[in-house]
Motif scaffolding. Structure first.
Motif, PDB file in Angstrom:
ATOM      1  N   MET A   1       0.840  -1.200   0.000  1.00 56.70           N
ATOM      2  CA  MET A   1       0.000   0.000   0.000  1.00 56.70           C
ATOM      3  C   MET A   1       0.875   1.249   0.000  1.00 56.70           C
ATOM      4  N   ARG A   2       0.448   2.273  -0.749  1.00 60.91           N
ATOM      5  CA  ARG A   2       1.202   3.516  -0.819  1.00 60.91           C
ATOM      6  C   ARG A   2       1.150   4.248   0.512  1.00 60.91           C
ATOM      7  N   LYS A   3       2.261   4.890   0.874  1.00 64.50           N
ATOM      8  CA  LYS A   3       2.309   5.628   2.127  1.00 64.50           C
ATOM      9  C   LYS A   3       1.408   6.860   2.059  1.00 64.50           C
ATOM     10  N   MET A   4       0.849   7.203   3.209  1.00 65.84           N
ATOM     11  CA  MET A   4       0.061   8.422   3.324  1.00 65.84           C
ATOM     12  C   MET A   4       0.972   9.565   3.765  1.00 65.84           C
ATOM     13  N   THR A   5       0.784  10.729   3.169  1.00 65.76           N
ATOM     14  CA  THR A   5       1.574  11.907   3.513  1.00 65.76           C
ATOM     15  C   THR A   5       0.915  12.672   4.654  1.00 65.76           C
ATOM     16  N   LEU A   6       1.696  12.934   5.695  1.00 66.17           N
ATOM     17  CA  LEU A   6       1.270  13.804   6.781  1.00 66.17           C
ATOM     18  C   LEU A   6       1.896  15.174   6.567  1.00 66.17           C
ATOM     19  N   VAL A   7       1.098  16.206   6.678  1.00 62.20           N
ATOM     20  CA  VAL A   7       1.605  17.570   6.587  1.00 62.20           C
ATOM     21  C   VAL A   7       1.351  18.240   7.935  1.00 62.20           C
ATOM     22  N   LEU A   8       2.440  18.592   8.632  1.00 63.24           N
ATOM     23  CA  LEU A   8       2.336  19.191   9.957  1.00 63.24           C
ATOM     24  C   LEU A   8       2.601  20.690   9.871  1.00 63.24           C
ATOM     25  N   LEU A   9       1.640  21.484  10.291  1.00 64.37           N
ATOM     26  CA  LEU A   9       1.805  22.935  10.389  1.00 64.37           C
ATOM     27  C   LEU A   9       1.836  23.301  11.859  1.00 64.37           C
ATOM     28  N   ASP A  10       3.036  23.608  12.353  1.00 67.83           N
ATOM     29  CA  ASP A  10       3.183  23.883  13.783  1.00 67.83           C
ATOM     30  C   ASP A  10       4.468  24.676  13.991  1.00 67.83           C
ATOM     31  N   TYR A  28       5.641   2.977  12.061  1.00 62.73           N
ATOM     32  CA  TYR A  28       4.865   3.874  11.207  1.00 62.73           C
ATOM     33  C   TYR A  28       5.647   4.319   9.967  1.00 62.73           C
ATOM     34  N   ALA A  29       6.904   3.927   9.873  1.00 69.84           N
ATOM     35  CA  ALA A  29       7.717   4.311   8.717  1.00 69.84           C
ATOM     36  C   ALA A  29       7.179   3.727   7.418  1.00 69.84           C
ATOM     37  N   ASP A  30       6.505   2.562   7.497  1.00 67.41           N
ATOM     38  CA  ASP A  30       5.972   1.965   6.271  1.00 67.41           C
ATOM     39  C   ASP A  30       4.549   2.418   5.982  1.00 67.41           C
ATOM     40  N   ARG A  31       4.059   3.400   6.769  1.00 70.21           N
ATOM     41  CA  ARG A  31       2.679   3.861   6.557  1.00 70.21           C
ATOM     42  C   ARG A  31       2.605   5.361   6.264  1.00 70.21           C
ATOM     43  N   PHE A  32       3.591   6.134   6.779  1.00 63.79           N
ATOM     44  CA  PHE A  32       3.525   7.585   6.652  1.00 63.79           C
ATOM     45  C   PHE A  32       4.835   8.170   6.156  1.00 63.79           C
ATOM     46  N   LEU A 123      -4.385   1.293   5.824  1.00 64.14           N
ATOM     47  CA  LEU A 123      -4.047   0.032   6.463  1.00 64.14           C
ATOM     48  C   LEU A 123      -2.535  -0.120   6.541  1.00 64.14           C
ATOM     49  N   GLY A 124      -2.091  -1.263   7.073  1.00 63.66           N
ATOM     50  CA  GLY A 124      -0.669  -1.540   7.144  1.00 63.66           C
ATOM     51  C   GLY A 124      -0.193  -2.308   5.924  1.00 63.66           C
ATOM     52  N   SER A 125       0.979  -2.908   6.037  1.00 63.54           N
ATOM     53  CA  SER A 125       1.540  -3.662   4.913  1.00 63.54           C
ATOM     54  C   SER A 125       2.157  -4.981   5.377  1.00 63.54           C
TER      55      SER A 125
END
Length: 376
Positions: A1-10, A28-32, A123-125
């Protein structure tokens, strides 16, 4: 599964760095993947230019966001706060950033799956092996063995989840940490009956981290009626949902001793069954009777398949056996030692025996190696 991108504004650079490092060095490295911005103009420009779907994590003090962002096809927007409850009236979910980071990311994934991912949940992988721990009668040490296996495999770097299907669960060993946890198993049963296809996307919402042993678990059922109403199809759906979530390397099932249709289903669906035996003539006779009934009531192919998965294990061994296990038809795959300190237990921390834990985990690892060698 392709990783999901998190965008943090802080604007909190320390938190941004801490979260980035955690994601890169954890499961979480294989998910995000994560992009952090402490500058509001730069962060907003990235959001407007990116072509990838993303989840936006934004510090609540950065509100309001430009209306142009509302037109973007986000995964979801989650506010992060320095407090457990936002002081603002907002329509977004709010998470306190001062909590364990694995719990924070689990909540983020749960929000995404709840509101934005009916067709393609996050999901995971991982490929999941299912290990069932069973015994014919109570008192053989099923729950303790299941916990020790989960603990030891976690220490060796595997992602593990433990699920109790006992009619009367050992609540002291599976502590309920919040109100949501108290209803986790009930929610799982509800989806198994009403919409099993969504089960895999809900696991993030229901799982808890064991406070002492550090593996994941689903807090056990709180209502006896639900256990009585659980069907074999429900059990199969729950198990399939846990596997399809692809979050774990190993799923450990702590089964009830009552050999009803539900337990039979879980035994048949497992990849390995650790069937605990005691050096006690009455216990062994009951086990012989139970196995005979299983053979007579199940389809021949089903029984033959299950037979290949069973590893008979003598638990609470103190020395040379008094009973003839081989003569009764039990070819032992191993033995687990008697632990005197467990004769009476007053708190969870007492459930510690590296020798027992390693011996239990080795039974699982040796069976896995056997399967791999057969495949090769």
């Amino acid at each position: 599964m392709r990783k999901m991108t998190l965008v943090l504004l802080d604007s909190d650079r320390y938190f941004s760095e801490m979260l980035s490092v955690f994601i890169r060095t954890s499961e979480y490295a294989d998910r995000f993947t994560i992009h952090c911005f402490s500058s509001k103009p730069q962060g907003l420009q990235f959001l407007e230019e990116t072509q990838e779907p993303f989840i936006l994590l934004v510090q609540e003090t950065w509100l309001p966001l430009p209306e142009t962002l509302a037109r973007l096809k986000l995964g979801c927007t989650v506010l992060i706060s320095d407090h457990h409850h936002s002081v603002l009236e907002v329509d977004y979910p709010v998470l306190c950033k001062f909590q364990p980071l694995d719990r924070l990311l689990s909540e983020v994934a749960a929000h995404y799956n709840d509101y934005c991912a009916v067709q393609q949940p996050l999901l995971g992988s991982r490929s999941t092996r299912v290990i069932a721990v069973y015994s014919t009668v109570g008192g053989a040490g099923k729950t303790v063995t299941a916990l020790q296996i989960a603990k030891q495999l976690t220490l060796h770097g595997e992602r593990v989840c433990c699920v109790s299907f006992e009619r009367l669960p050992s609540y002291a060993w599976y502590p309920v940490q919040d109100a949501a946890g108290a209803e986790a198993f009930s929610s799982m049963v509800y989806y198994a009956k009403m919409n099993p296809k969504l089960l895999s996307s809900k696991i993030e919402r229901w799982k808890s981290k064991h406070p002492v042993m550090k593996f994941d678990y689903i807090p056990p059922l709180a209502h006896l009626r639900e256990w009585q109403e659980l069907t074999e199809d429900d059990a199969a759906s729950i198990l399939q949902g846990l596997v399809d979530a692809k979050l774990y390397d190993v799923l450990v099932l702590d089964l009830d001793s009552i050999l009803n249709d539900v337990m039979r289903q879980l035994l048949v669906k497992s990849d390995q069954v650790l069937w605990l035996l005691l050096d006690d003539v009455v216990y062994l006779q009951k086990t012989v009777t139970s196995l005979s009934e299983f053979r007579q009531t199940d389809e021949p192919d089903s029984w033959l398949d299950l037979k290949k998965k069973i590893s008979f294990v003598q638990n609470k061994r103190t020395g040379a056996p008094l009973n003839d296990f081989e003569g009764l038809g039990f070819r032992l795959s191993g033995a687990l030692p008697y632990v005197p300190d467990w004769k009476a237990i007053g708190r969870l921390e007492q459930l510690s025996s590296p020798m027992f834990a390693e011996a239990a985990a080795e039974l699982v690892r040796s069976k896995e190696s056997e399967v791999v060698s057969l495949v090769v």
